[in-house]
Enzyme design. Structure first.
Site, PDB file in Angstrom:
ATOM      1  N   ARG A 271      10.420  -7.421 -17.998  1.00  0.00           N
ATOM      2  CA  ARG A 271       9.923  -6.231 -18.701  1.00  0.00           C
ATOM      3  C   ARG A 271       9.750  -6.442 -20.207  1.00  0.00           C
ATOM      4  NH1 ARG A 271      13.091  -2.174 -14.602  1.00  0.00           N
ATOM      5  NH2 ARG A 271      11.265  -1.751 -13.292  1.00  0.00           N
TER       6      ARG A 271
ATOM      7  N   PRO B 227       0.811  -1.231   0.000  1.00  0.00           N
ATOM      8  CA  PRO B 227       0.000   0.000   0.000  1.00  0.00           C
ATOM      9  C   PRO B 227       0.838   1.272   0.000  1.00  0.00           C
ATOM     10  CG  PRO B 227      -0.942  -1.602   1.502  1.00  0.00           C
ATOM     11  CD  PRO B 227       0.355  -2.180   1.034  1.00  0.00           C
TER      12      PRO B 227
ATOM     13  N   ALA C 192       4.186   1.248  -0.888  1.00  0.00           N
ATOM     14  CA  ALA C 192       5.378   1.018  -1.707  1.00  0.00           C
ATOM     15  C   ALA C 192       4.974   0.506  -3.075  1.00  0.00           C
ATOM     16  CB  ALA C 192       6.322   0.021  -1.024  1.00  0.00           C
TER      17      ALA C 192
ATOM     18  N   ASP D 186      14.545  -7.052 -15.225  1.00  0.00           N
ATOM     19  CA  ASP D 186      15.239  -7.019 -16.516  1.00  0.00           C
ATOM     20  C   ASP D 186      14.778  -8.163 -17.409  1.00  0.00           C
ATOM     21  OD1 ASP D 186      16.637  -4.829 -15.627  1.00  0.00           O
ATOM     22  OD2 ASP D 186      18.482  -5.928 -15.174  1.00  0.00           O
TER      23      ASP D 186
ATOM     24  N   SER E 197       5.924   2.281  -6.786  1.00  0.00           N
ATOM     25  CA  SER E 197       7.170   2.433  -7.535  1.00  0.00           C
ATOM     26  C   SER E 197       8.378   2.523  -6.610  1.00  0.00           C
ATOM     27  CB  SER E 197       7.095   3.697  -8.416  1.00  0.00           C
ATOM     28  OG  SER E 197       6.083   3.565  -9.392  1.00  0.00           O
TER      29      SER E 197
ATOM     30  N   THR F 117       6.423   1.629 -13.716  1.00  0.00           N
ATOM     31  CA  THR F 117       5.648   2.568 -14.526  1.00  0.00           C
ATOM     32  C   THR F 117       6.500   3.135 -15.667  1.00  0.00           C
ATOM     33  OG1 THR F 117       6.280   4.471 -13.186  1.00  0.00           O
ATOM     34  CG2 THR F 117       4.309   3.255 -12.506  1.00  0.00           C
TER      35      THR F 117
ATOM     36  N   GLU G   7       5.140  -3.701 -13.546  1.00  0.00           N
ATOM     37  CA  GLU G   7       6.545  -4.007 -13.857  1.00  0.00           C
ATOM     38  C   GLU G   7       7.380  -2.725 -13.994  1.00  0.00           C
ATOM     39  OE1 GLU G   7       7.951  -7.454 -14.325  1.00  0.00           O
ATOM     40  OE2 GLU G   7       6.191  -7.454 -13.061  1.00  0.00           O
TER      41      GLU G   7
END
Length: 438
Positions: free
Chosen positions: A292, A164, A166, A289, A168, A417, A415
């Site tokens: 994404r 809630p 945390a 990595d 980004s 913003t 994943e």
């Protein structure tokens, strides 16, 4: 790394089969599953299960092979007479050939998301949790936690990071993992939200969730570690299943951990907690990595669905694509269509590059963030433009276009913003520190 523009025959063959799934087991159910959120796409799951189990078997075999080579290199370093530097013979041509496992997955996900992005996210397998295990787990852990996805009924995996407070700011994670030496267990307490496939993994199958928690709040990011929490663990509660704007067939859960106890060796990677090395947070970023480009591929699949439908619908009304005319001689609608296609292709090329680097086991941090940021923006623009160009029909539920627009936006959010990935790109290209970019 060599550049090859031709899609490997193995991928093309697989894609022909996946397209059948997308056309016959996804598109026909799109509207019904969007209207009935949380209903499971049983037909799709049954069709995809054998393929995903085979893919998981290949992933485990590859992890074993990498571990064996690493062990061989370590032994060679110890025994040779070259000052401790390993001197190994060049591998046979077959072994040297670049893997295409992730490239295959990215093509599959693009096609499945063309079929329906929400249904695609219900795909059985390790999912993001499996990706985390592959990224930072040992060979033994990869086999132990992922073998379940190679056999038996459908199972799911998930990754729980967002909280809630945390989103980004992953460094602000408050969920804790405390080691209990009396029982040789980790005790996890906290709350996670927006966990994709969380309920499927923990309540509806014998799956697992990779939970990111802090073992030392004073150490900040360096104190973060990933823990595997398996289905049936006491103290793990699905508190809520979200109702969402888009990807409504997908399961998105809030999870509470109330003194949830897991074995000591369920911490991924090195069992020793090194609070000064920062490896935990780096492990989380390494996972992103690898995931994404997959999210970017899903975005592109939605964008392609919207673009192709809009292009074909307008062509029936006499508005056709004309590639041999300068832009200033095109109508406004034709120019929009060309821009939609250009954005789609640019995002796909970035995604393929990031994926190729991943398969070659080369650094792809910059490329994966570029692909994710570009694809998220492109699919948002393409789907909104599709609704706009098709007018009232595009806005109505008679077509799937409005659904694609709703489904699209999540790809610019989860994943990492678009803004976060843009910051990563700036750091990698310009050399700015995290504090400078603030």
């Amino acid at each position: 790394m060599a550049i090859e523009f031709k899609t490997p025959e193995a991928i093309e063959k697989q894609m022909r089969q996946v397209q059948i799934v997308a056309e016959h087991a996804m598109r026909p159910d799109s509207r019904r599953l969007d209207d009935n959120e949380h209903e499971r796409p049983a037909r799709y799951v049954a069709m995809m299960l054998p393929q995903m189990q085979e893919m998981e078997r290949a992933n485990i075999a590859a992890a074993k092979a990498r571990a064996a080579k690493k062990k061989e290199a370590a032994l060679a370093t110890q025994s040779n007479g070259h000052g401790g530097v390993a001197v190994l013979e060049a591998p046979p041509a077959e072994e040297a050939r670049q893997s295409t496992g992730t490239m295959m997955l990215v093509h599959i996900i693009e096609m499945l998301s063309w079929g329906d992005a929400g249904i695609y996210l219900c795909i059985p397998g390790g999912g993001l949790g499996g990706a985390a295990v592959q990224a930072v787990g040992t060979a033994e852990q990869i086999e132990r936690f992922l073998t379940r996805y190679t056999e038996g009924p459908a199972k799911w995996g998930a990754m729980a990071m967002t909280e809630p407070q945390a989103g980004s700011d992953t460094g602000n994670i408050q969920t804790t993992a405390t080691f209990d030496p009396a029982t040789n267990e980790w005790v996890i307490n906290g709350q996670k939200i927006f966990c994709t496939s969380g309920k499927l993994a923990l309540e509806e199958s014998d799956g697992m969730v990779v939970v990111w928690a802090t073992v030392d709040k004073k150490a900040g990011r360096a104190g973060m570690k990933p823990f595997v929490v398996e289905a049936g663990t006491p103290g793990v509660i699905i508190a809520k299943v979200e109702e969402k704007l888009g990807i409504r067939a997908s399961d998105t859960a809030a999870i509470i951990f109330d003194n949830a106890r897991i074995p000591a060796d369920n911490v991924l990677g090195d069992a020793e907690v090194k609070t000064s090395g920062g490896k935990g947070f780096k492990g989380a970023m390494k996972t992103f990595d690898s995931t994404r480009p997959i999210v970017a591929a899903s975005a592109i699949g939605i964008g392609r669905a919207a673009f192709e439908f809009t292009r074909d619908t307008l062509a029936k009304e006499g508005v056709k694509m004309e590639y041999n005319k300068p832009r200033w001689k095109l109508s406004a609608v034709q120019a929009d269509l060309l821009e939609m296609e250009a954005q789609l292709r640019a995002a796909w090329l970035l995604t393929v590059k990031a994926t190729a680097l991943l398969d070659a086991r080369e650094e792809n941090k910059l490329e994966s963030s570029m692909a994710k940021a570009k694809a998220g923006r492109a699919v948002t623009m393409i789907t909104q433009k599709a609704v706009e160009l098709l007018g009232p029909l595009g806005y109505s539920t008679e077509l799937l276009v409005e659904k694609w627009m709703r489904d699209a936006k999540i790809n610019d959010i989860y994943e990492g913003t678009g803004q976060i990935n843009t910051l990563i790109v700036a750091r990698e290209i310009l050399g700015y520190t995290r504090n400078e970019l603030k």
